[in-house]
Design a protein around this motif. Structure first.
Motif, short mmCIF file in Angstrom:
data_model
loop_
_atom_site.label_atom_id
_atom_site.label_comp_id
_atom_site.label_asym_id
_atom_site.label_seq_id
_atom_site.Cartn_x
_atom_site.Cartn_y
_atom_site.Cartn_z
N GLY A 7 -43.64 43.90 13.01
CA GLY A 7 -43.99 44.86 11.97
C GLY A 7 -43.43 44.44 10.63
O GLY A 7 -42.24 44.13 10.53
N THR A 9 -44.03 44.99 6.09
CA THR A 9 -44.67 45.72 4.99
C THR A 9 -45.09 44.70 3.95
O THR A 9 -44.28 43.87 3.53
CB THR A 9 -43.70 46.74 4.37
OG1 THR A 9 -43.25 47.63 5.39
CG2 THR A 9 -44.37 47.54 3.26
N ASP A 14 -47.94 48.93 5.60
CA ASP A 14 -47.40 48.48 6.89
C ASP A 14 -48.45 47.75 7.71
O ASP A 14 -49.61 48.17 7.74
CB ASP A 14 -46.87 49.67 7.69
CG ASP A 14 -45.67 50.33 7.04
OD1 ASP A 14 -44.93 49.63 6.31
OD2 ASP A 14 -45.45 51.54 7.25
N HIS A 15 -48.01 46.67 8.37
CA HIS A 15 -48.88 45.87 9.24
C HIS A 15 -48.12 45.52 10.50
O HIS A 15 -46.90 45.36 10.47
CB HIS A 15 -49.31 44.57 8.55
CG HIS A 15 -50.09 44.77 7.30
ND1 HIS A 15 -51.45 44.94 7.30
CD2 HIS A 15 -49.70 44.84 6.00
CE1 HIS A 15 -51.86 45.10 6.05
NE2 HIS A 15 -50.82 45.05 5.25
N GLU A 16 -48.86 45.39 11.61
CA GLU A 16 -48.27 44.90 12.87
C GLU A 16 -49.11 43.76 13.38
O GLU A 16 -50.35 43.79 13.32
CB GLU A 16 -48.24 46.02 13.92
CG GLU A 16 -47.09 46.97 13.75
CD GLU A 16 -46.88 47.86 14.96
OE1 GLU A 16 -47.65 47.77 15.94
OE2 GLU A 16 -45.94 48.66 14.92
N ASN A 60 -39.98 43.13 4.16
CA ASN A 60 -40.73 43.80 3.11
C ASN A 60 -41.20 42.70 2.16
O ASN A 60 -40.38 42.12 1.43
CB ASN A 60 -39.84 44.83 2.38
CG ASN A 60 -40.62 45.62 1.37
OD1 ASN A 60 -41.81 45.43 1.19
ND2 ASN A 60 -39.94 46.49 0.68
#
Length: 70
Positions: A7, A9, A14-16, A60
């Motif tokens: 995960g 950002t 947010d991305h996974e 991040n």
């Protein structure tokens, strides 16, 4: 064996990802440019020479483009 998603950002979103990927691969998957941009990770400049480094969980990332003007 269960794979834990990565995960991150990117530009506040947010991305996974199910599999490990490099910073360069991340840009490609998110349709972000690889030319004319700078990357910051957790507020620090991330040099282009390190873009083949795997993305870390919880990073991040900010993708910054140069803007011309006067």
């Amino acid at each position: 064996m269960t794979t834990i998603p990565i995960g991150v950002t990117v530009n506040g979103e947010d991305h996974e990802f199910a599999d490990e990927l490099t910073v360069r691969e991340l840009l490609t998957r998110l349709d972000l440019p690889c030319q004319g941009v700078a990357i910051a990770v957790d507020g620090a400049v991330f040099p282009k020479s390190a873009w083949d480094t795997p993305v870390g969980r919880g990073w991040n990332i900010e993708v910054l483009t140069a803007v011309q003007g006067g």
